[in-house]
Write an enzyme that holds these catalytic residues in place. Sequence first.
Site, PDB file in Angstrom:
ATOM      1  N   HIS A  83      37.251  32.629   4.105  1.00 36.91           N
ATOM      2  CA  HIS A  83      36.039  32.530   4.933  1.00 36.91           C
ATOM      3  C   HIS A  83      36.519  32.764   6.362  1.00 36.91           C
ATOM      4  O   HIS A  83      37.107  31.884   6.988  1.00 36.91           O
ATOM      5  CB  HIS A  83      35.396  31.147   4.781  1.00 36.91           C
ATOM      6  CG  HIS A  83      34.120  31.018   5.561  1.00 36.91           C
ATOM      7  ND1 HIS A  83      32.887  30.888   4.965  1.00 36.91           N
ATOM      8  CD2 HIS A  83      33.892  31.006   6.900  1.00 36.91           C
ATOM      9  CE1 HIS A  83      31.953  30.810   5.900  1.00 36.91           C
ATOM     10  NE2 HIS A  83      32.534  30.865   7.087  1.00 36.91           N
TER      11      HIS A  83
ATOM     12  N   LYS B  67      40.647  29.648  -2.335  1.00 36.46           N
ATOM     13  CA  LYS B  67      39.696  29.880  -1.240  1.00 36.46           C
ATOM     14  C   LYS B  67      40.049  29.054  -0.018  1.00 36.46           C
ATOM     15  O   LYS B  67      40.200  27.833  -0.115  1.00 36.46           O
ATOM     16  CB  LYS B  67      38.284  29.500  -1.729  1.00 36.46           C
ATOM     17  CG  LYS B  67      37.190  29.587  -0.677  1.00 36.46           C
ATOM     18  CD  LYS B  67      36.874  31.019  -0.299  1.00 36.46           C
ATOM     19  CE  LYS B  67      35.931  31.106   0.893  1.00 36.46           C
ATOM     20  NZ  LYS B  67      34.538  31.018   0.515  1.00 36.46           N
TER      21      LYS B  67
ATOM     22  N   HIS C 147      27.901  30.463  -5.187  1.00 39.07           N
ATOM     23  CA  HIS C 147      27.870  28.987  -5.172  1.00 39.07           C
ATOM     24  C   HIS C 147      26.900  28.537  -6.257  1.00 39.07           C
ATOM     25  O   HIS C 147      25.701  28.828  -6.171  1.00 39.07           O
ATOM     26  CB  HIS C 147      27.392  28.476  -3.812  1.00 39.07           C
ATOM     27  CG  HIS C 147      28.288  28.908  -2.694  1.00 39.07           C
ATOM     28  ND1 HIS C 147      29.342  28.143  -2.245  1.00 39.07           N
ATOM     29  CD2 HIS C 147      28.307  30.048  -1.955  1.00 39.07           C
ATOM     30  CE1 HIS C 147      29.967  28.790  -1.265  1.00 39.07           C
ATOM     31  NE2 HIS C 147      29.365  29.949  -1.076  1.00 39.07           N
ATOM     32  N   LEU C 148      27.420  27.842  -7.256  1.00 40.14           N
ATOM     33  CA  LEU C 148      26.568  27.409  -8.367  1.00 40.14           C
ATOM     34  C   LEU C 148      26.202  25.924  -8.287  1.00 40.14           C
ATOM     35  O   LEU C 148      25.374  25.452  -9.061  1.00 40.14           O
ATOM     36  CB  LEU C 148      27.242  27.706  -9.713  1.00 40.14           C
ATOM     37  CG  LEU C 148      27.482  29.196 -10.014  1.00 40.14           C
ATOM     38  CD1 LEU C 148      28.185  29.376 -11.357  1.00 40.14           C
ATOM     39  CD2 LEU C 148      26.172  29.988  -9.996  1.00 40.14           C
ATOM     40  N   ARG C 149      26.855  25.183  -7.353  1.00 37.17           N
ATOM     41  CA  ARG C 149      26.561  23.748  -7.172  1.00 37.17           C
ATOM     42  C   ARG C 149      26.831  22.952  -8.453  1.00 37.17           C
ATOM     43  O   ARG C 149      27.589  23.375  -9.303  1.00 37.17           O
ATOM     44  CB  ARG C 149      25.114  23.534  -6.687  1.00 37.17           C
ATOM     45  CG  ARG C 149      24.658  24.440  -5.557  1.00 37.17           C
ATOM     46  CD  ARG C 149      25.431  24.242  -4.301  1.00 37.17           C
ATOM     47  NE  ARG C 149      24.776  24.849  -3.162  1.00 37.17           N
ATOM     48  CZ  ARG C 149      25.396  25.331  -2.103  1.00 37.17           C
ATOM     49  NH1 ARG C 149      26.716  25.328  -2.024  1.00 37.17           N
ATOM     50  NH2 ARG C 149      24.717  25.835  -1.096  1.00 37.17           N
TER      51      ARG C 149
ATOM     52  N   HIS D  61      20.019  26.017  -1.275  1.00 37.16           N
ATOM     53  CA  HIS D  61      19.759  24.732  -0.611  1.00 37.16           C
ATOM     54  C   HIS D  61      18.287  24.427  -0.809  1.00 37.16           C
ATOM     55  O   HIS D  61      17.443  25.331  -0.653  1.00 37.16           O
ATOM     56  CB  HIS D  61      20.030  24.810   0.895  1.00 37.16           C
ATOM     57  CG  HIS D  61      21.480  24.907   1.248  1.00 37.16           C
ATOM     58  ND1 HIS D  61      22.321  23.805   1.247  1.00 37.16           N
ATOM     59  CD2 HIS D  61      22.246  25.961   1.611  1.00 37.16           C
ATOM     60  CE1 HIS D  61      23.542  24.192   1.605  1.00 37.16           C
ATOM     61  NE2 HIS D  61      23.530  25.488   1.813  1.00 37.16           N
TER      62      HIS D  61
ATOM     63  N   ASP E  83      27.334  35.645  -2.293  1.00 38.01           N
ATOM     64  CA  ASP E  83      27.285  34.395  -1.522  1.00 38.01           C
ATOM     65  C   ASP E  83      25.956  33.685  -1.738  1.00 38.01           C
ATOM     66  O   ASP E  83      25.459  33.000  -0.839  1.00 38.01           O
ATOM     67  CB  ASP E  83      27.543  34.632  -0.024  1.00 38.01           C
ATOM     68  CG  ASP E  83      27.978  33.347   0.679  1.00 38.01           C
ATOM     69  OD1 ASP E  83      28.294  32.353  -0.009  1.00 38.01           O
ATOM     70  OD2 ASP E  83      27.986  33.333   1.919  1.00 38.01           O
TER      71      ASP E  83
ATOM     72  N   HIS F 219      31.433  36.338  -5.540  1.00 40.14           N
ATOM     73  CA  HIS F 219      31.371  35.184  -4.618  1.00 40.14           C
ATOM     74  C   HIS F 219      30.024  34.499  -4.834  1.00 40.14           C
ATOM     75  O   HIS F 219      28.989  35.009  -4.386  1.00 40.14           O
ATOM     76  CB  HIS F 219      31.487  35.648  -3.160  1.00 40.14           C
ATOM     77  CG  HIS F 219      31.455  34.522  -2.170  1.00 40.14           C
ATOM     78  ND1 HIS F 219      32.425  34.380  -1.198  1.00 40.14           N
ATOM     79  CD2 HIS F 219      30.606  33.488  -1.986  1.00 40.14           C
ATOM     80  CE1 HIS F 219      32.161  33.315  -0.467  1.00 40.14           C
ATOM     81  NE2 HIS F 219      31.036  32.758  -0.924  1.00 40.14           N
TER      82      HIS F 219
ATOM     83  N   HIS G 181      32.387  37.828   2.311  1.00 37.69           N
ATOM     84  CA  HIS G 181      31.139  38.092   3.052  1.00 37.69           C
ATOM     85  C   HIS G 181      31.391  38.669   4.450  1.00 37.69           C
ATOM     86  O   HIS G 181      31.032  38.067   5.463  1.00 37.69           O
ATOM     87  CB  HIS G 181      30.258  36.844   3.143  1.00 37.69           C
ATOM     88  CG  HIS G 181      30.981  35.533   3.311  1.00 37.69           C
ATOM     89  ND1 HIS G 181      31.856  35.296   4.339  1.00 37.69           N
ATOM     90  CD2 HIS G 181      30.951  34.407   2.582  1.00 37.69           C
ATOM     91  CE1 HIS G 181      32.331  34.069   4.227  1.00 37.69           C
ATOM     92  NE2 HIS G 181      31.804  33.504   3.166  1.00 37.69           N
TER      93      HIS G 181
ATOM     94  N   ASN H  14      33.328  24.729  -3.185  1.00 35.57           N
ATOM     95  CA  ASN H  14      32.959  23.770  -2.130  1.00 35.57           C
ATOM     96  C   ASN H  14      31.916  22.761  -2.598  1.00 35.57           C
ATOM     97  O   ASN H  14      30.845  22.618  -2.020  1.00 35.57           O
ATOM     98  CB  ASN H  14      32.494  24.495  -0.852  1.00 35.57           C
ATOM     99  CG  ASN H  14      31.263  25.355  -1.062  1.00 35.57           C
ATOM    100  OD1 ASN H  14      31.009  25.823  -2.171  1.00 35.57           O
ATOM    101  ND2 ASN H  14      30.508  25.572  -0.007  1.00 35.57           N
TER     102      ASN H  14
HETATM  103  O1  DOR Z   1      25.907  30.279   4.258  1.00 36.20           O
HETATM  104  C1  DOR Z   1      26.788  29.785   3.577  1.00 36.20           C
HETATM  105  N1  DOR Z   1      26.501  28.843   2.649  1.00 36.20           N
HETATM  106  N2  DOR Z   1      28.060  30.173   3.755  1.00 36.20           N
HETATM  107  C2  DOR Z   1      29.072  29.560   3.149  1.00 36.20           C
HETATM  108  O2  DOR Z   1      30.194  29.946   3.379  1.00 36.20           O
HETATM  109  C3  DOR Z   1      28.833  28.401   2.266  1.00 36.20           C
HETATM  110  C4  DOR Z   1      27.479  28.438   1.714  1.00 36.20           C
HETATM  111  C5  DOR Z   1      27.061  27.146   1.036  1.00 36.20           C
HETATM  112  O3  DOR Z   1      27.859  26.610   0.274  1.00 36.20           O
HETATM  113  O4  DOR Z   1      25.930  26.717   1.233  1.00 36.20           O
HETATM  114 ZN    ZN Z   2      30.081  31.344   0.158  1.00 39.97          ZN
END
Ligand code: DOR
Ligand code: ZN
Length: 372
Positions: free
Chosen positions: A156, A119, A31-33, A270, A266, A29, A194, A57
Site C-alpha cells: 500500500h 502485504k 477485502h472480504l471482511r 463499509h 480493492d 486485491h 491500487h 486487514n
Molecule cells: O479504501 C480503502 N479501503 N483502501 C484500503 O487500502 C483499505 C480498504 C478497506 O479495508 O476498507
Molecule cells: Zn485494499
Amino acid sequence: MELGTEARTQAAAVGGPPSLEIARPDDWHVHLRDDEMLAAVAPITAATFRYALVMPNLVPPIATAAAAADYRQRILDVVGPPSEGREPFVPIMTAYLSPELDIGDLRRGAEAGIWRAVKYYPAGATTNSEHGGSSLPACGAVLDALCEMGLPLLVHAESTDPTIDIFDRERAFLDAELAPVADAWPELAVTVEHVSTRAGVEFVADHPQVRGSITPHHLRCDRSDLVANGLRPDLYCKPIINSADDREALVAAATSGSPDWFLGTDSAPHPTSHKYTDRAKPGIFNAPFALPVVAEVFHRAGALAHLEAFVSLNGCGHYGYPPSGEKLRLTRVAEGCGSTGEPIPDSVVTADGQQVIIFGVDEARCWRIEWL
Ligand code: DOR
Ligand code: ZN
C-alpha cells in the site's frame, strides 16, 4: 493457449454492438471482511472471479498461518461448492506485515501453501492499518525472507507524513520507501497495489521487478467526481482518487496490454452507517459490477482487445497461476445503456441489516455478461 482476445473481439468491424469472449477474470486485491459482511460479499466475488487475493486487514489482522488457514475456511464455507460444471473459487491468502510478524511462522505458512504473498501497510494509512509498519526499508529481515522464499511483497504505497498533501502521498512513498527497497532487494517481486497516479505508473514502468494492480474506480473516476458536485463518501477510498491526468495515465497503462498491469478491485465494503457520517471510512464496494466498469473503460479507450490480458491473464502470470478455463461473453447493450434486461441492485444488505452501496450501477446497465 487459445486465449487471444483480438481475434474474438467482434465490434464495429461487423457493425454490431461490441461483444467479446474472455477467460474468467481474477481479482488480485479484495477485502472480504468477516462474519455477516463476509457472508454477504464473498459469494458476490466468487460469482465472477476465479482467484481472489484476499487482504488481511481484519481486526485483529491476519498475521499467523493458523489465522489465515481458519479465515480461508470461513471464506470457503460462505461461498459453498461451485455449481455444476463451474471451476471452484480460489481465495489466496496474504499475511499482514507488522513489526511483530514471526518469520518462522511465515516460512512454515508459505511452505504449507497457506500464504502466497505478504502485504505491507504504512501504519495509519487506511482502514485497519494500525498494526502496519512505520518504515518499509526497516523491514529488512522480512524482505530477505521473501526473496529467499520467492513470495511477492504487496505494498500500500501511501506516505503517512501529515505535511505531504493527500494527493501527493503515493509519489512520496514510492520515492522515499519503495525506490530504496527495490534497489537493495533486486530479487524481490513487488506489486504496487491500487496504483492511483501517473507517478505510480511511471514507477512501475521504471522497475522491472515491480508490477501494478489498478482498481475499477481509479480507472473510472477522478477527484472532481469525488467532490465537485456534492461530496461523495461512496467514492472515498485510499489511496484517494486523484486528478484527471492521473486517471488518464492509469487508463493508458491498463489498456496497453503490458503484462505489468492487472485488475485488483480493492472492493472494500463499509456499511452506510460508516460512510454517511462525520468521518467517512475509506473503501468502495465494487465487486458486483467491477467487470462492467472495467469493460466500459476499455470500450471508451478503444482497447477491448486488451481487456482479457488485464482482467484474466496478467495477474495469473505474475502470481504463477494458470488462467481459468471458463469463459464468459461480454456484450455492450445498445447506445444509451438503457438496460440489460436484468434487475440492477444499487446496494446489498447483510443478514444483520448493514447496507452497503455498490459502485458501478451505470456501467452494469451497459454490459450483458453470459457464461459460456
Ligand atoms: O479504501 C480503502 N479501503 N483502501 C484500503 O487500502 C483499505 C480498504 C478497506 O479495508 O476498507
Ligand atoms: Zn485494499
